[in-house]
Design an enzyme around this catalytic site. Sequence first.
Site: not given
Length: 447
Positions: A288, A309, A423
């Site tokens: 951010e 792995h 948003k």
Amino acid sequence: MEKNIAIDLKSFAGFISYEEVMALAKQSVRHLDALNSGTGAGNDFLGWLSLPEDIQKQLDKIEKRAEHIRSVSDTTVVIGIGGSYLGARAVIEALAHSFAPLLRSKKHEVLFAGQNICEDYISDLTEILEDRDYSIIVISKSGTTTEPAIAFRILRDHLEKKVGKDRAAERITAVTDSSAGALRSLADLNGYESFVIPDDVGGRFSVLSPVGLLPVAVAGTDIRKLIEGARDMELITRRNRDAVNNPALLYAAARNLMLQTGRSLEILVGFTPKLRYFSEWWKQLFGESEGKEGKGIFPASAEFTTDLHSLGQYIQEGQRIIFETILLISETEKKVTIALEKDDYDQLNYLAGKRLSEVNHCAGEGTILAHNEGNVPVIRINIPVLNEYYIGQLIYFFETACAVSGYILDVNPFDQPGVEAYKKNMFALLNKPGFEEAGKKLREKLK
Ligand code: PA5
């Protein structure tokens, strides 16, 4: 054993010379100066710099409230998202028993909500809470973030039905702005105990404020040791203009040199599952803070040896855009030794008498050598032991390095304008008042 966490560039020097790192670190002293004089971008969000000192006067109140919560309930649900969630979870999971929820002797459990909008998650949580005597800590700086607001509405209702409105109010603690936002209004209206998030401390830099410290104290962690570690790291980094001895400057310089040479993906690696949420916190901090204006290093994380792995193949041989920052812990708190077996059917007797930490250490060194061979530079960060004190050091170290790194990139590390895009669309699609027109347009696009 080292006294402080330390940055070690020996597995990096084959790619970028120590002199080049030093040169950029020295040039970056001006960014440290800008932070300290408050003359850089985002200078109204620098309260985190002095939190280790400023928070001292609130520690008694935080500890008292945590003790109260532990005495009246067996479980606490911490509601929050992003910076109002990850720091607390990072510290709690780094220091807790690996199987904390299954420990019979456990005195208090901390659960999390509001970090997603998953219906099954909240439904499963309320099912668990039916049998629990629980408290709620709801954290939101703005007091208006949708995810935690929804979780709080659901859990407040659940708690009120379970214990009654008055007792529920005694069991709810709000951590929010001093005057603005819906959560502040709710707290004042219902008389919830509350803590204030300082105006000048942004979400992802708030773990050393009540945002992180209250849940961490409720989990039974010594927050004074955490702050002591952060305080000592402040002395080592904040005003230290001697670049050679300032790990925050060295780290910020090293990773930016990586970016300048085309490595745009940094993987933070731990060799213990205890650091899983610390990596999540770190990803938010750097992601951010730096990812804007088309710039920034993409922060990823991996847990070794588990991910050797799975992701290991890509790291060893995939696109060469990667560098790693590996957290290496010198001493574990607990000891497990591999036993000698008479028949040696599993052919492990060559390890007999060795501690698992020795095996893990060799896995670490082997991995670093292999990744270096595969053209992956590695920045090592040495941590003497995983405890409150060194987690406090790590937090302050990464915060300072992140701020300096943002300034090297010439972005404002303290805003997050890009978070608004999803948003707005979500509000439009949900017909939130004021978003109706936008909603119509988006629905057309989705046809
Ligand atoms: O770092 C940030 O500022 C964000 O991640 C916020 O912490 C997150 O969006 C939650 O915001 P709030 O605490 O206002 O609910």
